[in-house]
Design a protein around this motif. Sequence first.
Motif, mmCIF file in Angstrom:
data_model
loop_
_atom_site.group_PDB
_atom_site.id
_atom_site.type_symbol
_atom_site.label_atom_id
_atom_site.label_comp_id
_atom_site.label_asym_id
_atom_site.label_seq_id
_atom_site.Cartn_x
_atom_site.Cartn_y
_atom_site.Cartn_z
ATOM 1 N N ARG A 370 0.854 -1.200 0.000
ATOM 2 C CA ARG A 370 0.000 0.000 0.000
ATOM 3 C C ARG A 370 0.883 1.242 0.000
ATOM 4 N NH1 ARG A 370 -1.830 3.139 4.190
ATOM 5 N NH2 ARG A 370 -1.184 1.611 5.760
ATOM 6 N N VAL A 371 0.593 2.162 -0.898
ATOM 7 C CA VAL A 371 1.324 3.417 -0.989
ATOM 8 C C VAL A 371 0.310 4.538 -1.179
ATOM 9 C CG1 VAL A 371 3.173 4.700 -2.102
ATOM 10 C CG2 VAL A 371 3.249 2.202 -2.100
ATOM 11 N N ASP A 372 0.157 5.381 -0.159
ATOM 12 C CA ASP A 372 -0.773 6.507 -0.250
ATOM 13 C C ASP A 372 -0.201 7.601 -1.146
ATOM 14 O OD1 ASP A 372 -3.022 5.928 1.724
ATOM 15 O OD2 ASP A 372 -1.264 5.566 2.980
ATOM 16 N N ASP A 373 -1.041 8.555 -1.502
ATOM 17 C CA ASP A 373 -0.593 9.704 -2.273
ATOM 18 C C ASP A 373 0.235 10.637 -1.385
ATOM 19 O OD1 ASP A 373 -2.010 9.034 -4.697
ATOM 20 O OD2 ASP A 373 -3.849 9.610 -3.655
ATOM 21 N N SER A 374 1.317 11.166 -1.932
ATOM 22 C CA SER A 374 2.079 12.198 -1.235
ATOM 23 C C SER A 374 1.303 13.509 -1.258
ATOM 24 C CB SER A 374 3.448 12.391 -1.887
ATOM 25 O OG SER A 374 4.274 11.266 -1.683
ATOM 26 N N VAL A 375 1.594 14.356 -0.270
ATOM 27 C CA VAL A 375 0.954 15.670 -0.175
ATOM 28 C C VAL A 375 2.040 16.717 0.000
ATOM 29 C CG1 VAL A 375 -0.695 17.119 1.071
ATOM 30 C CG2 VAL A 375 -1.102 14.652 0.893
ATOM 31 N N ALA A 376 1.952 17.789 -0.792
ATOM 32 C CA ALA A 376 2.947 18.863 -0.724
ATOM 33 C C ALA A 376 2.248 20.206 -0.667
ATOM 34 C CB ALA A 376 3.878 18.808 -1.939
ATOM 35 N N ARG A 377 2.971 21.184 -0.161
ATOM 36 C CA ARG A 377 2.469 22.557 -0.117
ATOM 37 C C ARG A 377 3.641 23.504 -0.286
ATOM 38 N NH1 ARG A 377 -0.876 25.603 4.847
ATOM 39 N NH2 ARG A 377 -1.292 27.513 3.679
ATOM 40 N N VAL A 378 3.461 24.552 -1.048
ATOM 41 C CA VAL A 378 4.491 25.572 -1.193
ATOM 42 C C VAL A 378 4.332 26.565 -0.049
ATOM 43 C CG1 VAL A 378 5.405 27.419 -2.641
ATOM 44 C CG2 VAL A 378 4.639 25.277 -3.687
ATOM 45 N N ASP A 444 -0.686 -3.461 11.928
ATOM 46 C CA ASP A 444 -0.303 -4.705 11.250
ATOM 47 C C ASP A 444 0.382 -4.399 9.922
ATOM 48 O OD1 ASP A 444 -1.333 -6.217 13.292
ATOM 49 O OD2 ASP A 444 -3.231 -6.659 12.286
ATOM 50 N N ASP A 445 -0.155 -3.434 9.171
ATOM 51 C CA ASP A 445 0.423 -3.058 7.883
ATOM 52 C C ASP A 445 1.812 -2.451 8.073
ATOM 53 O OD1 ASP A 445 0.080 -2.897 5.032
ATOM 54 O OD2 ASP A 445 -0.177 -0.731 5.254
ATOM 55 N N TRP A 446 1.972 -1.670 9.135
ATOM 56 C CA TRP A 446 3.265 -1.050 9.462
ATOM 57 C C TRP A 446 4.312 -2.131 9.724
ATOM 58 C CZ3 TRP A 446 6.028 -1.141 14.146
ATOM 59 C CH2 TRP A 446 7.000 -0.157 14.329
ATOM 60 N N ARG A 447 3.960 -3.146 10.507
ATOM 61 C CA ARG A 447 4.911 -4.227 10.797
ATOM 62 C C ARG A 447 5.240 -5.026 9.538
ATOM 63 N NH1 ARG A 447 2.461 -7.121 16.084
ATOM 64 N NH2 ARG A 447 0.570 -6.903 14.820
ATOM 65 N N ARG A 448 4.240 -5.280 8.701
ATOM 66 C CA ARG A 448 4.499 -6.011 7.467
ATOM 67 C C ARG A 448 5.419 -5.203 6.550
ATOM 68 N NH1 ARG A 448 3.364 -6.457 2.431
ATOM 69 N NH2 ARG A 448 2.210 -4.499 2.472
ATOM 70 N N GLY A 449 5.142 -3.906 6.435
ATOM 71 C CA GLY A 449 5.992 -3.048 5.614
ATOM 72 C C GLY A 449 7.420 -2.987 6.126
ATOM 73 N N LEU A 450 7.573 -2.939 7.444
ATOM 74 C CA LEU A 450 8.913 -2.932 8.030
ATOM 75 C C LEU A 450 9.667 -4.207 7.659
ATOM 76 C CD1 LEU A 450 11.103 -1.858 9.902
ATOM 77 C CD2 LEU A 450 9.789 -2.744 11.845
ATOM 78 N N GLY A 451 8.988 -5.352 7.737
ATOM 79 C CA GLY A 451 9.631 -6.601 7.358
ATOM 80 C C GLY A 451 10.076 -6.610 5.911
ATOM 81 N N LEU A 452 9.247 -6.067 5.026
ATOM 82 C CA LEU A 452 9.605 -6.020 3.609
ATOM 83 C C LEU A 452 10.825 -5.128 3.393
ATOM 84 C CD1 LEU A 452 8.948 -6.630 0.602
ATOM 85 C CD2 LEU A 452 7.657 -4.483 0.611
ATOM 86 N N TYR A 453 10.844 -3.934 3.984
ATOM 87 C CA TYR A 453 11.977 -3.025 3.811
ATOM 88 C C TYR A 453 13.272 -3.684 4.293
ATOM 89 C CZ TYR A 453 9.785 1.419 2.396
ATOM 90 O OH TYR A 453 9.148 2.421 1.711
ATOM 91 N N GLU A 454 13.197 -4.360 5.431
ATOM 92 C CA GLU A 454 14.414 -4.985 5.951
ATOM 93 C C GLU A 454 14.890 -6.102 5.026
ATOM 94 O OE1 GLU A 454 14.833 -4.526 10.559
ATOM 95 O OE2 GLU A 454 12.942 -5.565 10.135
#
Length: 785
Positions: A370-378, A444-454
């Motif tokens: 899962r990858v959310d949209d980035s948000v930016a502001r000038v 749960d998604d945070w822990r799964r993502g951490l495992g993938l990055y590692e």
Amino acid sequence: MSEARSMAIRVRGRVQGVGFRPTVWRLARDLGLAGDVLNDSEGVLIRVAGASAAIETLIERLRAEPPPLARIDGIEAVDIAPLALAGFSVVESRAGAARTEIAPDAMVCAACAAETEDPAARRFRYPFTNCTHCGPRLSIVRGIPYDRAMTTMAPFALCPACQAEYDDPSDRRFHAEAIACPACGPRAWLIRLDERAPPADLPAGLDETAAVAALLRRGEIVAIKGIGGYHLACDATQGPVVAALRGRKRRDAKPFALMARDIGIIRRFAEVGPAEEAALLSPAGPIVLLRASGPARLPEAVAPGLDRIGFMLPTTPLHRLILQRMDRPVVMTSGNLSSEPQVTDEAGLHARLTGIATYALIHDRAIANRVDDSVARVIGGVPRLLRRARGHAPAALPLPPGLGGGAPVLALGAELKATFCLARGEEAILSQHMGDLEDAATFDDWRRGLGLYETLHDHRPRVIAVDRHPDYLSAKYGRARAAETGAALVEVQHHHAHVAACLAGQGRPLTAPPVLGIVADGLGYGDDGAIWGGEFLLADYRGYRRLAALKPVAMPGGAMASREPWRNLYAQLTAAMDWSDFARDFGGLALYDALAAKPRAPFDAIIRDGRFAPRASSCGRLFDAVAAALDLCRERQSYEGQAAMMLEALADGGEAGAYPFDLARRDGDGLPLIEPRPMWRALLGDLSLAVAPSQVAARFHRGLARAMVAMAVQLRGEGAPLFDTVALSGGCFQNAVLFEAVERGLADAGFTVLSHAEVPANDGGIAIGQAAIALATTAGAGPCA
């Protein structure tokens, strides 16, 4: 004629998986050079032989004309023994030596977009067209090595035409792992979520994307499977439909993101300056917050009470094909119920989005991550990330001088706007925005993502850094893991991490002198066990000393005060004056009647007792209180920061004036404090005179900014200054009115000002600050003086 020579050229940075080798191949052939290029564990290695002038030109053109997704951190060239090579070739990476590097998902490039619009091209109207310059990356990766077999493209065998492009260094699809076409790639189709057939009255001959456009125009809500998750879409100009989406999604007031096919349509509804336009058109393609000041207006339900609306351009060919037939913006909000993670698969679609959307455009390319949209502001003329996700993560960030080469570090961030950071060698990898860990599914998604990055980065941390808060889930996880693995544990104070994140984002060296960090946010766990949130810290990576703060004021009900701004207003007013004085001087205000009707006696008892009303030096809670005084979200906030965002939107920057704040000292230890007491009397006086709420909001912002600058000047001292640089961090500095006034005031006072850009100022940047502190402190350096 230029002399002949042979050289080895080392290129470091984001140079793998982004089309860098074919770029070198094309440039070298154009310049008549011989040699080869390969990926290895340090980046890209080029061996080249030919005229000295041509080699210098090659290096210059690599710096000036890198592929769109590349980032060059350094180029080093050395002479080598003469090469006996004919022609120039792309060499396969040495077995086991290539570094695993995943580029961020990137917005569809101009060349691929043109193919989808060309009836003579074999990818005409194909929704999954991509190349090495664009398309999915992180969202499709399942493991290492990064090749097609380890992505969700593995089920799609390449047809001969795609295979030929994949194998040809002269083609922009050379080694593009997500390469596809209608003959061999994923396909999309339209369904009804109530399992009935799509309507028979849609115009004949429409493909799936054109049919979605027709449904949106007629007022339907459609779930659309994007690059990193599902979106919920509807026609943004139809107020009742937008309101219906709010009700079904259970999203009372948080603003919706919008998508439009081109900048011309965006300009009908919003102000787009050069910096905003550049951000919208960048390969990252973030949501960009724009002032809603175009000739046309969108329904209030799009962004209730705010003067900013968030726009993005179509991120994929699928979105472009839908928007081609839309001469108006569409809502493109995350596909979830409020506070839940974005849905990424068809099981979640049917379980969670049925009842919100009537139709869904789905496809058979699975979303691995899962990858959310980035948000930016000038803000202050600089594009600044408020949420770092699609288009930015997992791109590595260079560590500042002096911090590289330490033990591998895992930093686990905060509780809200959660991210994590892997640091090793000379770089740090900050994850995409993961959400709020209070939600079990998000954790749960945070822990799964951490495992993938590692796994992707073969990261085995020897140091684990966590927030000092005893109850953050990320910190509890890190403490348990450190105990289990024997890794060193570094507990980092929340606001010190904010300052370090700003310093690291700006590349400030480890040996640089301490700065004054002004951190303005909602809350963080302080050294004294109290809640901090308006801090002046003398800090570097090694340590910090608290020099001053906003005056601590009770938060009646603890966490409830963050959700119900009237509680902060009552506490602020009763800290500034006796209730009898308030009644005598301002009893004619409707505000007085509203607070008098509250259960004051129990609240006074709670505040006196203190156990359920912790004192907080929180800038965020001060904003909440002022907003409540103006009847903005007085009873309840629907989302974090709503009251402060509405207060900023109300401040129009009109007539001059600023409310006064005192610079005082705390009884006992003499800690310098910004005291808001005189501000409250001036503000209530303006309410009694029926001064326009916009002026009240503007005077508060200016007054607070001047107080912050005055405190910085006082703390600098006379003679040899204690510091000459100020770093601004914390979520309150995403407020452009406050930030720009503070930055301008500090610059006028002679300070150098550091601030955030690539790393968010909010808690989304905390992890990289923790990593920098862990690297500095575990290297044996002493504390900040």
